[in-house]
Design an enzyme around this catalytic site. Sequence first.
Site, PDB file in Angstrom:
ATOM      1  N   SER A  49      37.401  20.239  39.840  1.00  0.00           N
ATOM      2  CA  SER A  49      38.327  21.200  39.492  1.00  0.00           C
ATOM      3  C   SER A  49      39.146  21.326  40.536  1.00  0.00           C
ATOM      4  O   SER A  49      39.178  21.124  41.482  1.00  0.00           O
ATOM      5  CB  SER A  49      37.487  22.680  39.245  1.00  0.00           C
ATOM      6  OG  SER A  49      36.937  23.110  40.655  1.00  0.00           O
ATOM      7  N   ASP A  84      39.379  18.129  36.466  1.00  0.00           N
ATOM      8  CA  ASP A  84      38.788  19.020  35.384  1.00  0.00           C
ATOM      9  C   ASP A  84      39.976  20.404  35.023  1.00  0.00           C
ATOM     10  O   ASP A  84      40.089  20.962  36.292  1.00  0.00           O
ATOM     11  CB  ASP A  84      37.379  19.520  35.959  1.00  0.00           C
ATOM     12  CG  ASP A  84      36.523  20.378  34.577  1.00  0.00           C
ATOM     13  OD1 ASP A  84      36.733  20.058  33.605  1.00  0.00           O
ATOM     14  OD2 ASP A  84      36.044  21.263  35.327  1.00  0.00           O
ATOM     15  N   HIS A 177      32.019  28.846  29.496  1.00  0.00           N
ATOM     16  CA  HIS A 177      31.769  28.568  30.628  1.00  0.00           C
ATOM     17  C   HIS A 177      30.772  29.399  31.490  1.00  0.00           C
ATOM     18  O   HIS A 177      30.821  30.480  31.320  1.00  0.00           O
ATOM     19  CB  HIS A 177      32.972  28.306  31.617  1.00  0.00           C
ATOM     20  CG  HIS A 177      34.005  27.251  31.529  1.00  0.00           C
ATOM     21  ND1 HIS A 177      35.350  27.387  31.462  1.00  0.00           N
ATOM     22  CD2 HIS A 177      33.629  25.778  31.237  1.00  0.00           C
ATOM     23  CE1 HIS A 177      35.948  26.254  31.237  1.00  0.00           C
ATOM     24  NE2 HIS A 177      35.022  25.189  31.153  1.00  0.00           N
ATOM     25  N   HIS A 207      32.794  21.445  26.479  1.00  0.00           N
ATOM     26  CA  HIS A 207      32.541  22.009  27.927  1.00  0.00           C
ATOM     27  C   HIS A 207      31.725  23.058  28.130  1.00  0.00           C
ATOM     28  O   HIS A 207      31.021  23.395  27.108  1.00  0.00           O
ATOM     29  CB  HIS A 207      34.268  22.627  28.140  1.00  0.00           C
ATOM     30  CG  HIS A 207      35.266  21.851  28.806  1.00  0.00           C
ATOM     31  ND1 HIS A 207      35.692  21.817  30.007  1.00  0.00           N
ATOM     32  CD2 HIS A 207      35.555  20.590  27.910  1.00  0.00           C
ATOM     33  CE1 HIS A 207      36.459  20.736  29.955  1.00  0.00           C
ATOM     34  NE2 HIS A 207      36.535  20.077  28.989  1.00  0.00           N
ATOM     35  N   GLY A 209      28.748  22.973  29.466  1.00  0.00           N
ATOM     36  CA  GLY A 209      27.129  22.209  29.031  1.00  0.00           C
ATOM     37  C   GLY A 209      26.019  22.986  29.543  1.00  0.00           C
ATOM     38  O   GLY A 209      24.891  22.778  29.221  1.00  0.00           O
ATOM     39  N   THR A 232      27.850  24.384  36.110  1.00  0.00           N
ATOM     40  CA  THR A 232      26.939  25.730  36.666  1.00  0.00           C
ATOM     41  C   THR A 232      25.625  25.419  36.778  1.00  0.00           C
ATOM     42  O   THR A 232      24.925  25.914  37.606  1.00  0.00           O
ATOM     43  CB  THR A 232      27.266  27.013  35.386  1.00  0.00           C
ATOM     44  OG1 THR A 232      28.649  27.337  35.425  1.00  0.00           O
ATOM     45  CG2 THR A 232      26.442  28.246  36.075  1.00  0.00           C
TER      46      THR A 232
HETATM   47  O1  G3H Z   1      34.701  21.976  32.946  1.00  0.00           O
HETATM   48  C1  G3H Z   1      33.697  21.992  33.334  1.00  0.00           C
HETATM   49  C2  G3H Z   1      32.735  22.552  32.208  1.00  0.00           C
HETATM   50  O2  G3H Z   1      32.856  22.846  31.198  1.00  0.00           O
HETATM   51  C3  G3H Z   1      31.162  23.117  32.886  1.00  0.00           C
HETATM   52  O3  G3H Z   1      30.738  24.103  32.386  1.00  0.00           O
HETATM   53  O4  G3H Z   1      29.787  25.517  34.153  1.00  0.00           O
HETATM   54  O5  G3H Z   1      29.107  25.949  31.809  1.00  0.00           O
HETATM   55  O6  G3H Z   1      28.264  23.822  32.667  1.00  0.00           O
HETATM   56  P1  G3H Z   1      29.649  24.985  32.876  1.00  0.00           P
HETATM   57 ZN    ZN Z   2      35.126  23.314  31.236  1.00  0.00          ZN
END
Ligand code: G3H
Ligand code: ZN
Length: 287
Positions: A49, A84, A177, A207, A209, A232
């Site tokens: 990111s 990202d 997210h 996204h 996940g 996360t």
């Molecule tokens: O861009 C990154 C992701 O969409 C990660 O999402 O933090 O919910 O796993 P997350």
């Molecule tokens: Zn994302």
Amino acid sequence: MLVSAKDMLEKAREGKYAVGQFNINNLEWTKSVLLTAEELKSPVILGVSEGAGKYMTGFKTVAAMVRAMMEELNITVPVALHLDHGTYDGCYKCIKAGFSSIMFDGSHYPIEENIEKTKELVKVAHAMGLSLEAEVGSIGGEEDGVVGLGECADPRECKAIADLGIDFLAAGIGNIHGKYPENWPGLRFDVLEQVKAAVGDMPLVLHGGTGIPEDMIKKAISLGVAKINVNTECQLSFAAATREYIEAGKDLKGKGFDPRKLLAPGADAIRATVKEKMELFGSVGKA
Ligand code: G3H
Ligand code: ZN
């Protein structure tokens, strides 16, 4: 060698599995993801990111670290280093820094502006051999300062963006997210089906996940999702293992305060999470 994510995701879509994008934050994170991918013979995408890039002192530092680490660890599986949720400026910085893939997240712009900027960036990225991900609709919640309302993607807008020649598309389908709230109604598979019908064979990206139930992950893959982003969940595993080490007082015994010992349980926990996800996504043995 770092590679564009185009081929690995086209293969994944055809083979009905998904490649995991795991966001990295530091040396330990990067090493854990790379070692797990190599151990499981899985292709992998390292997500960075803009906030994490800044934390690691800049995109050039990240690219240099990843390249050197891959060489010294003898990583043979395909690895893409991917920006990202990139801004327009961030995309240019990563192209210059030596990333092999970028995401331009123009989802907060009016669609005309998203199209205009995406079109330009596709041309530049492809001329430099990078793959490009674009976003339509938005991902709910917040990640590293990127806030989304979570509106579902309009399939006609998805087609307009896909027709620009992008390599893979992130479409908002009710995904969020961070942790999902208890009353989350689940992924909008009706929207995913419409998006797939509109964009044909283009690999789709899921996204948010972290915490999506296994049956939904499998259904999403069956409907054309070829890349799943996880951030996360690795952070939660890392934090829990580090907390356990400190609460057990291990940092106070012997040389337990040595950062190489203190960070080891967290790094092992990331490896376990990445392994679990690669097995669920079906990418094991696909390198
Ligand atoms: O861009 C990154 C992701 O969409 C990660 O999402 O933090 O919910 O796993 P997350
Ligand atoms: Zn994302």
